[in-house]
Design a protein around this motif. Structure first.
Motif, mmCIF file in Angstrom:
data_model
loop_
_atom_site.group_PDB
_atom_site.id
_atom_site.type_symbol
_atom_site.label_atom_id
_atom_site.label_comp_id
_atom_site.label_asym_id
_atom_site.label_seq_id
_atom_site.Cartn_x
_atom_site.Cartn_y
_atom_site.Cartn_z
ATOM 1 N N ASP A 81 0.528 59.028 -30.077
ATOM 2 C CA ASP A 81 1.533 57.992 -30.345
ATOM 3 C C ASP A 81 1.889 57.972 -31.830
ATOM 4 N N THR A 82 3.145 57.702 -32.110
ATOM 5 C CA THR A 82 3.577 57.608 -33.503
ATOM 6 C C THR A 82 4.790 56.686 -33.605
ATOM 7 N N ALA A 83 4.818 55.889 -34.664
ATOM 8 C CA ALA A 83 5.969 55.022 -34.944
ATOM 9 C C ALA A 83 5.858 54.531 -36.371
ATOM 10 N N SER A 84 6.953 54.600 -37.099
ATOM 11 C CA SER A 84 6.962 54.094 -38.470
ATOM 12 C C SER A 84 7.199 52.590 -38.504
ATOM 13 N N ASP A 85 7.815 52.047 -37.446
ATOM 14 C CA ASP A 85 8.041 50.606 -37.319
ATOM 15 C C ASP A 85 8.214 50.326 -35.824
ATOM 16 N N LEU A 86 7.124 50.026 -35.147
ATOM 17 C CA LEU A 86 7.097 49.938 -33.686
ATOM 18 C C LEU A 86 8.146 48.981 -33.136
ATOM 19 N N ASP A 87 8.853 49.439 -32.093
ATOM 20 C CA ASP A 87 9.835 48.612 -31.406
ATOM 21 C C ASP A 87 9.931 49.071 -29.954
ATOM 22 N N TYR A 88 10.621 48.296 -29.131
ATOM 23 C CA TYR A 88 10.873 48.718 -27.759
ATOM 24 C C TYR A 88 12.005 49.742 -27.752
ATOM 25 N N THR A 89 12.192 50.418 -26.622
ATOM 26 C CA THR A 89 13.116 51.554 -26.580
ATOM 27 C C THR A 89 14.579 51.152 -26.497
ATOM 28 N N SER A 90 14.855 50.031 -25.830
ATOM 29 C CA SER A 90 16.251 49.617 -25.641
ATOM 30 C C SER A 90 16.276 48.150 -25.238
ATOM 31 N N THR A 91 17.470 47.600 -25.107
ATOM 32 C CA THR A 91 17.602 46.202 -24.695
ATOM 33 C C THR A 91 17.209 46.005 -23.232
ATOM 34 N N SER A 92 17.048 47.093 -22.492
ATOM 35 C CA SER A 92 16.642 47.006 -21.077
ATOM 36 C C SER A 92 15.222 47.524 -20.869
ATOM 37 N N ALA A 93 14.413 47.456 -21.921
ATOM 38 C CA ALA A 93 13.060 48.024 -21.869
ATOM 39 C C ALA A 93 12.066 47.167 -21.082
ATOM 40 N N LEU A 94 12.430 45.916 -20.774
ATOM 41 C CA LEU A 94 11.546 45.049 -19.997
ATOM 42 C C LEU A 94 11.826 45.271 -18.514
ATOM 43 N N SER A 95 10.799 45.758 -17.801
ATOM 44 C CA SER A 95 10.949 46.084 -16.383
ATOM 45 C C SER A 95 10.041 45.209 -15.531
ATOM 46 N N LEU A 96 10.541 44.809 -14.349
ATOM 47 C CA LEU A 96 9.745 43.965 -13.458
ATOM 48 C C LEU A 96 8.712 44.759 -12.661
ATOM 49 N N ASN A 97 9.047 46.007 -12.330
ATOM 50 C CA ASN A 97 8.142 46.847 -11.516
ATOM 51 C C ASN A 97 7.742 46.150 -10.216
ATOM 52 N N SER A 98 8.733 45.503 -9.590
ATOM 53 C CA SER A 98 8.552 44.777 -8.322
ATOM 54 C C SER A 98 7.821 43.448 -8.487
ATOM 55 N N GLY A 99 7.529 43.065 -9.722
ATOM 56 C CA GLY A 99 7.056 41.710 -9.972
ATOM 57 C C GLY A 99 8.263 40.801 -10.134
ATOM 58 N N THR A 100 8.041 39.526 -10.460
ATOM 59 C CA THR A 100 9.167 38.623 -10.670
ATOM 60 C C THR A 100 8.924 37.751 -11.899
ATOM 61 N N ILE A 101 10.022 37.390 -12.563
ATOM 62 C CA ILE A 101 10.000 36.414 -13.656
ATOM 63 C C ILE A 101 11.122 35.426 -13.361
ATOM 64 N N LYS A 102 10.751 34.177 -13.041
ATOM 65 C CA LYS A 102 11.729 33.168 -12.647
ATOM 66 C C LYS A 102 11.412 31.844 -13.332
ATOM 67 N N ASP A 103 12.423 30.977 -13.431
ATOM 68 C CA ASP A 103 12.158 29.618 -13.899
ATOM 69 C C ASP A 103 11.692 28.765 -12.725
ATOM 70 N N SER A 104 11.402 27.499 -12.981
ATOM 71 C CA SER A 104 10.847 26.634 -11.937
ATOM 72 C C SER A 104 11.826 26.372 -10.800
ATOM 73 N N ALA A 105 13.134 26.566 -11.064
ATOM 74 C CA ALA A 105 14.148 26.378 -10.025
ATOM 75 C C ALA A 105 14.333 27.636 -9.187
ATOM 76 N N GLY A 106 13.665 28.718 -9.596
ATOM 77 C CA GLY A 106 13.773 29.966 -8.851
ATOM 78 C C GLY A 106 14.841 30.911 -9.361
ATOM 79 N N ASN A 107 15.444 30.596 -10.509
ATOM 80 C CA ASN A 107 16.444 31.501 -11.098
ATOM 81 C C ASN A 107 15.745 32.700 -11.739
ATOM 82 N N ASP A 108 16.221 33.882 -11.379
ATOM 83 C CA ASP A 108 15.673 35.086 -12.000
ATOM 84 C C ASP A 108 16.026 35.126 -13.480
ATOM 85 N N ALA A 109 15.056 35.481 -14.288
ATOM 86 C CA ALA A 109 15.306 35.583 -15.721
ATOM 87 C C ALA A 109 16.209 36.770 -16.038
ATOM 88 N N THR A 110 17.082 36.575 -17.007
ATOM 89 C CA THR A 110 17.868 37.695 -17.537
ATOM 90 C C THR A 110 16.977 38.439 -18.516
#
Length: 250
Positions: A81-110
């Motif tokens: 691994d190497t990075a001069s200033d660690l960051d994520y790869t893109s604005t879509s780097a957060l993946s659910l992988n069949s999990g879920t992230i929702k608010d209490s009303a059941g709205n899927d997070a953007t």
């Protein structure tokens, strides 16, 4: 009755881990902040955050935070691994992988992350250097002019490293080829430098048509780069004879 149709959004990415350099096996905690509390369900899979770490990108895995507005992901540094200033790869780097992230009303997070490198990104809020490469000796040279030297003369010996290193509670011993009896130069502890120097004093009987270094060794203590990688090899990339013409004639 509360009607909530607004999806949670991501406001920023930070870390509770101290800024600095990190090596193989070190862990970095990454916090993703949402606009409201969210719940994470990992029954079907665990969310991950893809990081830019050189030839092979790594993932930070969801660790905690469900029920709050901040989710924590954990990344463990791996070999290569190497990075001069660690960051994520893109604005879509957060993946659910069949999990879920929702608010209490059941709205899927953007899941759109802040712009890579922007002030609200991981690199914008933290300063992580990922360094899994051991330092090396690139060359040995000298500030002493080319020429012929006699008994009592002093000659500078300078080691150049591939990166800044720190010698703690110890010494480096440089052995010179000086005829029947080899002479040594001792370099004591130093901090955060890519060069280290010592002095050789010519003694009776020394001889060399072109002074060279036979070996460099860590006699005691530790020699590490800023990430904590130990010097694993004391092979010399470019020896003194490649860079200078210093003769010893006593």
């Amino acid at each position: 009755l509360v009607i909530d149709t607004t999806a949670p959004t991501i406001s920023g990415v930070t870390s509770s881990t101290a800024d600095g350099s990190y090596k193989v096996g070190d862990s970095i905690s990454i916090s993703v902040a949402f606009s409201e509390s969210v719940n994470v369900v990992t029954t079907g899979g665990t969310p991950t955050l893809e990081l830019e770490t050189g030839t092979t990108n790594r993932t930070a895995t969801y660790a905690s935070g469900s029920g709050s507005s901040t989710l924590v992901f954990s990344y463990t540094v791996q070999a290569g691994d190497t990075a001069s200033d660690l960051d994520y790869t893109s604005t879509s780097a957060l993946s659910l992988n069949s999990g879920t992230i929702k608010d209490s009303a059941g709205n899927d997070a953007t899941l759109t992350l802040p712009t890579v490198g922007g002030s609200s990104s991981l690199a914008g809020s933290s300063a992580f250097v990922i360094d899994t490469t051991a330092p090396t000796i690139t060359s040995v040279t000298s500030t002493t002019p080319n020429g012929t030297y006699d008994v009592g003369d002093t000659i500078n010996i300078t080691i150049n490293f591939s990166e800044n290193v720190t010698l703690s509670n110890g010494t480096i011993t440089v052995t010179l080829e000086t005829g029947t009896t080899d002479r040594t130069v001792t370099i004591n502890s130093f901090s955060n430098s890519n060069t280290a120097s010592g002095t050789y004093t010519v003694q009776a009987g020394d001889t060399s048509s072109d002074l060279t270094v036979k070996t460099i060794a860590l006699s005691s203590g530790t020699l590490k780069d800023n990430a904590g990688n130990d010097m694993s090899s004391f092979n010399i990339g470019s020896n003194l004879t490649d860079n200078k013409t210093i003769s010893i004639d006593t």
